[in-house]
Each structure stands twice: as structure tokens, then as C-alpha cells.
Design an enzyme around this catalytic site. Structure first.
Site, PDB file in Angstrom:
ATOM      1  N   ARG A  97       9.273 -18.845  -9.530  1.00 27.89           N
ATOM      2  CA  ARG A  97       9.501 -17.811 -10.160  1.00 27.89           C
ATOM      3  C   ARG A  97      10.388 -18.359 -11.443  1.00 27.89           C
ATOM      4  O   ARG A  97      11.178 -19.108 -11.353  1.00 27.89           O
ATOM      5  CB  ARG A  97      10.139 -16.348  -9.324  1.00 27.89           C
ATOM      6  CG  ARG A  97       9.702 -15.601  -8.687  1.00 27.89           C
ATOM      7  CD  ARG A  97      10.012 -15.392  -7.115  1.00 27.89           C
ATOM      8  NE  ARG A  97       9.341 -14.996  -6.037  1.00 27.89           N
ATOM      9  CZ  ARG A  97       8.549 -13.703  -5.962  1.00 27.89           C
ATOM     10  NH1 ARG A  97      10.065 -13.060  -6.490  1.00 27.89           N
ATOM     11  NH2 ARG A  97       7.978 -13.369  -5.291  1.00 27.89           N
ATOM     12  N   ASN A 125      11.502  -1.055 -14.686  1.00 25.18           N
ATOM     13  CA  ASN A 125      11.897   0.560 -13.957  1.00 25.18           C
ATOM     14  C   ASN A 125      12.580   1.422 -14.713  1.00 25.18           C
ATOM     15  O   ASN A 125      13.419   1.869 -13.710  1.00 25.18           O
ATOM     16  CB  ASN A 125      12.793  -0.500 -12.266  1.00 25.18           C
ATOM     17  CG  ASN A 125      10.992  -1.088 -11.348  1.00 25.18           C
ATOM     18  OD1 ASN A 125      10.007  -1.075 -11.775  1.00 25.18           O
ATOM     19  ND2 ASN A 125      11.492  -1.940 -10.441  1.00 25.18           N
ATOM     20  N   SER A 150       8.643   1.455  11.191  1.00 28.98           N
ATOM     21  CA  SER A 150       8.881   0.890   9.600  1.00 28.98           C
ATOM     22  C   SER A 150       6.670   0.663   9.324  1.00 28.98           C
ATOM     23  O   SER A 150       6.054   0.193  10.268  1.00 28.98           O
ATOM     24  CB  SER A 150       8.616  -0.105   9.835  1.00 28.98           C
ATOM     25  OG  SER A 150       9.119  -1.162   8.875  1.00 28.98           O
ATOM     26  N   HIS A 200       9.960  -2.057   2.140  1.00 31.52           N
ATOM     27  CA  HIS A 200      10.608  -2.552   0.686  1.00 31.52           C
ATOM     28  C   HIS A 200      11.163  -3.651   2.005  1.00 31.52           C
ATOM     29  O   HIS A 200      11.991  -3.645   2.726  1.00 31.52           O
ATOM     30  CB  HIS A 200      11.439  -2.253  -0.005  1.00 31.52           C
ATOM     31  CG  HIS A 200      11.821  -3.446  -0.893  1.00 31.52           C
ATOM     32  ND1 HIS A 200      13.650  -3.599  -0.721  1.00 31.52           N
ATOM     33  CD2 HIS A 200      11.342  -3.497  -1.797  1.00 31.52           C
ATOM     34  CE1 HIS A 200      13.781  -3.720  -1.645  1.00 31.52           C
ATOM     35  NE2 HIS A 200      12.915  -4.032  -2.651  1.00 31.52           N
ATOM     36  N   GLU A 204       8.512   4.542   2.931  1.00 34.36           N
ATOM     37  CA  GLU A 204       8.531   5.108   1.387  1.00 34.36           C
ATOM     38  C   GLU A 204       7.487   5.953   0.740  1.00 34.36           C
ATOM     39  O   GLU A 204       7.113   6.437   1.443  1.00 34.36           O
ATOM     40  CB  GLU A 204       8.288   4.019   0.694  1.00 34.36           C
ATOM     41  CG  GLU A 204       8.939   2.820   0.849  1.00 34.36           C
ATOM     42  CD  GLU A 204       9.085   1.517   0.001  1.00 34.36           C
ATOM     43  OE1 GLU A 204       8.653   1.262  -1.215  1.00 34.36           O
ATOM     44  OE2 GLU A 204       9.329   0.284   0.555  1.00 34.36           O
ATOM     45  N   SER A 249       6.556   0.488  -4.130  1.00 32.20           N
ATOM     46  CA  SER A 249       5.854   0.256  -5.872  1.00 32.20           C
ATOM     47  C   SER A 249       5.262  -0.670  -6.476  1.00 32.20           C
ATOM     48  O   SER A 249       4.978  -1.167  -7.345  1.00 32.20           O
ATOM     49  CB  SER A 249       7.863   0.033  -5.991  1.00 32.20           C
ATOM     50  OG  SER A 249       7.956  -1.630  -5.323  1.00 32.20           O
ATOM     51  N   ASP A 296      12.464   6.255   1.332  1.00 28.23           N
ATOM     52  CA  ASP A 296      13.335   5.473   0.682  1.00 28.23           C
ATOM     53  C   ASP A 296      12.792   5.973  -0.445  1.00 28.23           C
ATOM     54  O   ASP A 296      11.452   6.224  -0.630  1.00 28.23           O
ATOM     55  CB  ASP A 296      12.949   4.034   1.001  1.00 28.23           C
ATOM     56  CG  ASP A 296      13.090   2.954  -0.725  1.00 28.23           C
ATOM     57  OD1 ASP A 296      12.973   3.712  -1.467  1.00 28.23           O
ATOM     58  OD2 ASP A 296      13.728   2.087  -0.208  1.00 28.23           O
ATOM     59  N   HIS A 318      11.701   5.092  -6.130  1.00 27.48           N
ATOM     60  CA  HIS A 318      10.743   5.304  -7.457  1.00 27.48           C
ATOM     61  C   HIS A 318      10.394   6.182  -7.922  1.00 27.48           C
ATOM     62  O   HIS A 318       9.435   5.995  -7.909  1.00 27.48           O
ATOM     63  CB  HIS A 318       9.338   4.183  -6.697  1.00 27.48           C
ATOM     64  CG  HIS A 318       9.661   2.222  -7.086  1.00 27.48           C
ATOM     65  ND1 HIS A 318       9.764   1.595  -8.283  1.00 27.48           N
ATOM     66  CD2 HIS A 318      10.573   1.549  -6.179  1.00 27.48           C
ATOM     67  CE1 HIS A 318      10.459   0.560  -7.884  1.00 27.48           C
ATOM     68  NE2 HIS A 318      10.275   0.783  -6.432  1.00 27.48           N
ATOM     69  N   THR A 374      18.009   4.910  -5.468  1.00 21.62           N
ATOM     70  CA  THR A 374      18.796   3.413  -6.749  1.00 21.62           C
ATOM     71  C   THR A 374      18.825   4.580  -7.850  1.00 21.62           C
ATOM     72  O   THR A 374      18.922   5.567  -8.248  1.00 21.62           O
ATOM     73  CB  THR A 374      17.858   3.040  -6.590  1.00 21.62           C
ATOM     74  OG1 THR A 374      18.465   1.553  -7.352  1.00 21.62           O
ATOM     75  CG2 THR A 374      16.563   2.944  -7.649  1.00 21.62           C
ATOM     76  N   LYS A 426      16.985   2.077 -10.742  1.00 17.57           N
ATOM     77  CA  LYS A 426      16.143   2.692 -11.917  1.00 17.57           C
ATOM     78  C   LYS A 426      15.204   3.752 -12.725  1.00 17.57           C
ATOM     79  O   LYS A 426      16.652   3.338 -13.913  1.00 17.57           O
ATOM     80  CB  LYS A 426      14.807   2.409 -10.653  1.00 17.57           C
ATOM     81  CG  LYS A 426      14.277   1.189 -10.317  1.00 17.57           C
ATOM     82  CD  LYS A 426      13.952   0.534  -8.913  1.00 17.57           C
ATOM     83  CE  LYS A 426      14.239  -0.259  -8.016  1.00 17.57           C
ATOM     84  NZ  LYS A 426      13.622  -0.972  -7.338  1.00 17.57           N
ATOM     85  N   THR A 447      32.756  -4.076   0.995  1.00 19.98           N
ATOM     86  CA  THR A 447      32.593  -4.544  -0.572  1.00 19.98           C
ATOM     87  C   THR A 447      33.167  -4.163  -1.578  1.00 19.98           C
ATOM     88  O   THR A 447      33.221  -2.851  -1.112  1.00 19.98           O
ATOM     89  CB  THR A 447      31.051  -4.590  -0.688  1.00 19.98           C
ATOM     90  OG1 THR A 447      30.325  -5.595  -1.776  1.00 19.98           O
ATOM     91  CG2 THR A 447      29.767  -3.472  -0.253  1.00 19.98           C
ATOM     92  N   THR A 448      33.428  -4.280  -2.351  1.00 18.90           N
ATOM     93  CA  THR A 448      33.696  -3.802  -3.915  1.00 18.90           C
ATOM     94  C   THR A 448      33.260  -1.834  -4.067  1.00 18.90           C
ATOM     95  O   THR A 448      31.973  -2.775  -4.041  1.00 18.90           O
ATOM     96  CB  THR A 448      34.052  -4.396  -4.723  1.00 18.90           C
ATOM     97  OG1 THR A 448      35.401  -5.475  -4.454  1.00 18.90           O
ATOM     98  CG2 THR A 448      34.893  -4.273  -5.619  1.00 18.90           C
ATOM     99  N   THR A 486       6.068 -10.793  -2.733  1.00 24.62           N
ATOM    100  CA  THR A 486       5.616  -9.419  -2.986  1.00 24.62           C
ATOM    101  C   THR A 486       5.282  -8.321  -2.702  1.00 24.62           C
ATOM    102  O   THR A 486       5.105  -7.149  -2.700  1.00 24.62           O
ATOM    103  CB  THR A 486       6.553  -9.632  -4.792  1.00 24.62           C
ATOM    104  OG1 THR A 486       8.090 -10.387  -4.644  1.00 24.62           O
ATOM    105  CG2 THR A 486       7.231  -7.796  -5.194  1.00 24.62           C
TER     106      THR A 486
END
Ligand SMILES: *Cc1c(COP(=O)(O)O)cnc(C)c1O
Length: 410
Positions: free
Chosen positions: A26, A60, A143, A148, A191, A195, A220, A223, A251, A254, A283-284, A369
Site C-alpha cells: 500500500r 469518507n 457475525s 468490518h 452493518e 462500505s 455498525d 457508513h 463514527t 466519516k 486511553t485518553t 480490504t
């Protein structure tokens, strides 16, 4: 590995060479977005080269919210008042007031009692699914085959037993649910808008199956949030099914144009994830400036029916124009417009030609992907890709397809 003899560099080089040989190494384009000129950007072929103007066709940031003036102003205001970071994890430093308000607004938007934010959508899926599947004793996860990587990571990290149902195949899901022990708690993860193909799950039928077997439902909507439904709350909202989902995940990265992720659900479920998920606890927190941007973006998205209509109109126009030009546009029912190439090298070279000769930026989509042999260009028209840009794109694609003798049947 004794044969490695401590030569880690050689191992790294060999593994990267394999990727290159398979045509799926990539390379990320060096892109500088130009605020106020969406979807135009500067592309630099090398870090110290002068930027060349290109049109982005693979973002996105589906509605251009990343450059919205009200979002920018809200963020500037909060950064001036509160500074940059969050100052720590929420356990250590508390929750910024902006984040408190954002979570309440996200919950209301989805018609849920509560919401919880994470540092990304990936982290939201990993943290929530791993905690639910691990902490519910004997939980079995079902699932969708196209879920994703972040959902798969959460399910695997839970170490719960899981089964994969064929993509969007409710009959198969039912079969698997029926074959599972009646007394095992169950969770169905899927989902709404997928996507890479742009297809949409039969949410109602999946909820019916889940209800019949007493399973939790986890959707999910990454998108779809901001893009579908009367206030942009997603596909479940559009189909008046949001109340049937135990968790709606989204999210801020996007359509919101920022970064961060969240889940929305019952107050108890959200408190459960908040209290047990390492990916949340250690985590912060998102900084107040991001929360403020997300709130401004949400307010704008709720009222953005005009943008949503134009988004769908431009996507439909593009699909139609590609099909008329004989290009292998895949059968998407959403704003995502994938064009099949079917070979990783050809996909990469086609994208490079578009960039070098046509000032069009589309990142090639290769394995893992998408499955091998289904490598593609994934186009994401926005309301700001006008008819002139659409025409330019179709002509450029025709040129590249001719030049590289790419297949034209989807
Ligand atoms: C992008 C994506 C995520 C992760 O969201 P981020 O906020 O980018 O981490 C989760 N699920 C799906 C389906 C995605 O495409």
C-alpha cells in the site's frame, strides 16, 4: 524462530517484498486538503515536491463536513477557551463538559437512553463487542461474513464462540441460531451500509430472527450516520427500526468530518461497556475540541436534508453515467460507487494513471480490504462533486480502461 538468527530487518524486508509481489503493497498519496475548496486538494508525488491540484473521489467525508464553516468556528472557539487535549483518560481526568453534552445528543439522535464515545469507530467496535461477548457468560456471537475488521477484532478478542453467517443471508443466520443451544446467550453483529459493495442489510428481518432466538443486536452504522433517515440518524432510523437494535455504533470520522466513535444503547448496556472495556478505560478521552466539532457537525447534519438529497442524486447520476459508458460499476444501493477491476496490479496502476494524467485521486482497494480477485476503485461522490466533475471522472475512467485494457463486464 531460530532460522531468523536475530535478523529482524531481513524478515521485515522479505514480508514486504511478498506484499509487493502480490501487488498489494500500500502506498498512501500525500494529500493536503484545501479548506473551502472541497473536494479539491493538493497532491505531492514526493514530500518536498510542489503540490498539484487534484479532485478527491474517495473521501469518507461524505458531505464535506470536515470543512464546514460552523464546525470550524465551533472548534476554534472551544480550543481558544479550553486548550488542546483532554488531559487524560476519563478515569484519571474526568469527562470534559463538551463530551458530556455530545454523548447526550448522540443518544437522543438515535432514540437511545445513553451513548458512549471512543477515540475511533474501530476502538468503539473492538471495545464494545469484546466486552459484551466476553462478559456475558457463555455468549455466542453471530457475525456477518462481510463485517468490518474492527468488529472481527472485538469478537475474536472476546474469546467467545462465534459463527459467521453468509453476507446478508437471513436464512443462514436463522439456521445457525436454531442450531445453537437454546440456553446460550446470543449476539448478532452486522452493518447497515457495507462500505465496499454499497449494499444494505435487511435490518428488519435480522432483528426478527434475533428476537425469535432472544439474541442481542449490534449494528455498525458507520457508513450511514449523517447520511440516511429524516435527521440523518442512519438506516435503522430511516426504516423506523432503531428501537429494535440493542446497540447502534457509529463514527465521528466519516460523515461527521472529524474523528472518534461511539455506541448508543440502553443506559445499563452503555454503563456496562463503560465500566468493563479496557479500550475505553485505559486511553485518553477525545479532547473537548473534537467533541465541540462533533456537536456542531451533528447539529448541521440533523438539518441537512438538502445535502443528503443532493448526495444521493449525485451518486445516482454517477452510477448511471458509468453504466452508460460501459464501465463495470457494481450494483450498489447506497452512496458508495465501486467499479470492479479484479486484479491488484491493474487496480493500483489505474489509480496511478488517474492521479498522474487526470488529476483524479482514488485510492485502489485491494486484499484484504476486499476478497482477492475483486480489487476495485471505490468512488464516493459528495454533494460537492458537481456535474462537470462527474463528467470529467467518467471520461478519465474510460481513458484509463482503454489504455490498460481493463475488463468492462461487472
Ligand atoms: C471505518 C469503519 C469503522 C471504523 O471507524 P473509524 O472511526 O474510522 O475508526 C468501523 N466500521 C466500519 C464498517 C468502517 O468502515
Amino acid at each position: 524462530m531460530p532460522e531468523l538468527g536475530g535478523d529482524f530487518q531481513a524478515l521485515f524486508a522479505a514480508r514486504l517484498a511478498t506484499l509487493r509481489n502480490e501487488g498489494r503493497y500500500r502506498v498512501f498519496a500525500d494529500i493536503e486538503r484545501l479548506a473551502g475548496r472541497f473536494p479539491q486538494a493538493l497532491y505531492r508525488p514526493a514530500p518536498d515536491a510542489t503540490g498539484r491540484e487534484v479532485t478527491i473521489w474517495c473521501s469518507n467525508d461524505y458531505l464535506g463536513q470536515g470543512q464546514d464553516a460552523t464546525v470550524i468556528a465551533a472548534m476554534q472557539d472551544v480550543i481558544a477557551r479550553t486548550g488542546t487535549g483532554a488531559g487524560g483518560t476519563r478515569n484519571i481526568s474526568g469527562t470534559s463538559h463538551e463530551l458530556v453534552q455530545l454523548e447526550r445528543e448522540l443518544a437522543d439522535w438515535h432514540g437511545k437512553e445513553a451513548a458512549l464515545t471512543f477515540t475511533s469507530g474501530f476502538v468503539a467496535n473492538e471495545a464494545a463487542l469484546s466486552v459484551l461477548a466476553r462478559q456475558i457468560p457463555g455468549c455466542m456471537v453471530f457475525s456477518d461474513a462481510c463485517n468490518h475488521a474492527s468488529m472481527i477484532a472485538g469478537i475474536r478478542n472476546s474469546r467467545a464462540e462465534y459463527q459467521v453467517f453468509r453476507h446478508n443471508d437471513v436464512a443462514h443466520l436463522r439456521e445457525l441460531l436454531a442450531a445453537a443451544p437454546v440456553d446460550r446467550p446470543k449476539l448478532v453483529a452486522f452493518e447497515s451500509v457495507y462500505s465496499m459493495d454499497g449494499d444494505i442489510a435487511p435490518i428488519g428481518a435480522i432483528c426478527d430472527a434475533a428476537a425469535e432466538f432472544g439474541a442481542l443486536t449490534y449494528l455498525d452504522e458507520v457508513h450511514a450516520v449523517g447520511l440516511y433517515g429524516p435527521t440523518g440518524a442512519g438506516i435503522a432510523a430511516r426504516e423506523k427500526l432503531a428501537h429494535r437494535l440493542d446497540v447502534i455504533q457509529g463514527t465521528l470520522g466519516k460523515a461527521f468530518g472529524l474523528m472518534g466513535g461511539y455506541i448508543a444503547g440502553s443506559a445499563l448496556l452503555v454503563d456496562f461497556v463503560r465500566s468493563f472495556a479496557p479500550g475505553f478505560i485505559f486511553t485518553t478521552a477525545l479532547p473537548p475540541v473534537i467533541a465541540a466539532g462533533a456537536r456542531a457537525s451533528l447539529a448541521r447534519l440533523i438539518a441537512a436534508d438538502d445535502l443528503r438529497a443532493r448526495h444521493q442524486a449525485q451518486a445516482a447520476k454517477l452510477k448511471h453515467a458509468l453504466a452508460r459508458a460501459g464501465l463495470p460499476v457494481m450494483p450498489s444501493v447506497s452512496h458508495i460507487v465501486p467499479v470492479m477491476v479484479g486484479n491488484p496490479d491493474a487496480c493500483r496502476i489505474a489509480a496511478q494513471h488517474l492521479l498522474d494524467r487526470h488529476a483524479i485521486y482514488v485510492q485502489p482497494i485491494n486484499f484484504p480490504t476486499v476478497p482477492r480477485g475483486t480489487e476495485r476503485l471505490r468512488l464516493t461522490p459528495t454533494p460537492y462533486h458537481d456535474d462537470v466533475l462527474l463528467r470529467q471522472l467518467v471520461l478519465a475512467l474510460c481513458d484509463v480502461w482503454r489504455e490498460l485494457h481493463l475488463p468492462i463486464a461487472a
